[in-house]
Write an enzyme that holds these catalytic residues in place. Structure first.
Site, short mmCIF file in Angstrom:
data_model
loop_
_atom_site.label_atom_id
_atom_site.label_comp_id
_atom_site.label_asym_id
_atom_site.label_seq_id
_atom_site.Cartn_x
_atom_site.Cartn_y
_atom_site.Cartn_z
N TYR A 1 51.72 -32.27 29.65
CA TYR A 1 52.72 -32.92 29.23
C TYR A 1 52.08 -33.68 28.04
CZ TYR A 1 56.66 -36.35 29.16
OH TYR A 1 57.75 -37.09 28.66
N LEU B 1 65.57 -35.47 22.50
CA LEU B 1 65.22 -35.95 23.62
C LEU B 1 64.94 -34.59 24.79
CD1 LEU B 1 68.02 -38.74 24.33
CD2 LEU B 1 65.63 -39.03 23.44
N LYS C 1 53.15 -33.17 24.11
CA LYS C 1 53.85 -34.31 23.38
C LYS C 1 52.96 -34.80 21.91
CE LYS C 1 57.86 -35.34 25.08
NZ LYS C 1 59.19 -35.50 24.42
#
Length: 282
Positions: free
Chosen positions: A137, A74, A141
């Site tokens: 971002y 995470l 990812k």
């Protein structure tokens, strides 16, 4: 579920604390890594270790032995700042860490993804919906998702857990709900807002934590999984409901800001897979 050891990185983060609790409630033994110097609360039932897992010198053996059966990754820097350069600057560190887990004998690896990998999309997002991210971002990812799939899919049970619009525990978030609470703290009685017509998939962070805990430890379950409700709700309804539920003395000023032209009028996750997983393994 039988006791098994699960490594959770980013355990002191907004989502991480809820994942750790959900795993412990299910009987797992949790090794929770936090950044050195972190003061955030982590469930005391977990074994908490301060370690920078993205440091090139980090070794899984530093956490003790044997290797955990499952790792849930995470940890992510600047997750609420979508165009921070750190997303791309640290991409190689995430890839090195995840491949290092496989090299060390971890058999199941789950990584937290985001709807921002997809970019502009109208309607339900499926596991195989084409991706065209529009922020650093989302780009980072998506690149990590693609690269780990190529590198690890034949070596470990690999999951990509794609999350959506998270709320709850809002003092530790940076969402619209957090900003409303901060506005109330400042004594504001009105809050400038858009039309609020856009539809999103809102999920409470505690429920997201449960979904991640169940999916990540479900034997044989691999691939991209939407962690979501599957139920689209307008931003206006979600925010007004938040104000009403918490009896906040503030009124939304609709139309104070224009709707952003690059936001989809409605996008949400297809929850079919996660519902099946929760029904079978939850």
């Amino acid at each position: 579920m039988s006791a098994t050891t699960v490594l959770v990185t980013g355990a002191a983060g907004y989502v991480g604390r809820h994942v750790v609790k959900a795993l412990l409630d299910r009987g797992a033994q949790v090794v929770a890594t936090v950044r050195p110097g972190s003061r955030a609360d982590v469930d005391p039932r977990a074994t908490v270790v301060a370690a920078d897992v993205l440091d090139p010198d980090f070794r899984l053996a530093d956490l003790g032995s044997p290797a955990p059966a499952t790792a849930i990754h995470l940890a992510w820097q600047d997750g609420f700042t979508h165009n921070a350069p750190s997303h791309l600057l640290r991409l190689t560190d995430h890839f090195r860490f995840l491949t290092g887990l496989a090299d060390s004998g971890v058999g199941r690896i789950a990584v937290l993804g985001t709807m921002h990998e997809v970019g502009y999309w109208e309607g339900a997002i499926q596991a195989d919906t084409p991706t065209n991210p529009l922020s650093l971002y989302g780009v980072a990812k998506d690149a990590l998702r693609r690269s780990t799939d190529i590198a690890l899919r034949d070596r470990v049970e690999l999951q990509w857990l794609r999350c959506y619009y998270i709320y709850g525990d809002d003092r530790n978030n940076q969402s619209i709900f957090t900003r409303i609470l901060e506005a109330v703290d400042r004594g504001q009685t009105t809050f400038p807002f858009t039309s609020g017509k856009n539809l999103y998939d809102f999920i409470d962070v505690a429920e997201l934590g449960r979904q991640i805990a169940v999916a990540a430890t479900a034997p044989g379950v691999t691939g991209t999984i939407n962690c979501c409700t599957g139920d689209p709700m307008s931003l206006a309804d979600a925010v007004q409901g938040f104000i009403d539920t918490n009896r906040l003395p503030i009124t939304l000023e609709f139309g104070a800001y224009p709707d952003r032209p690059y936001d989809s009028p409605g996008t949400w996750g297809d929850a079919g897979d996660i519902r099946r997983i929760m029904a079978e393994f939850g």
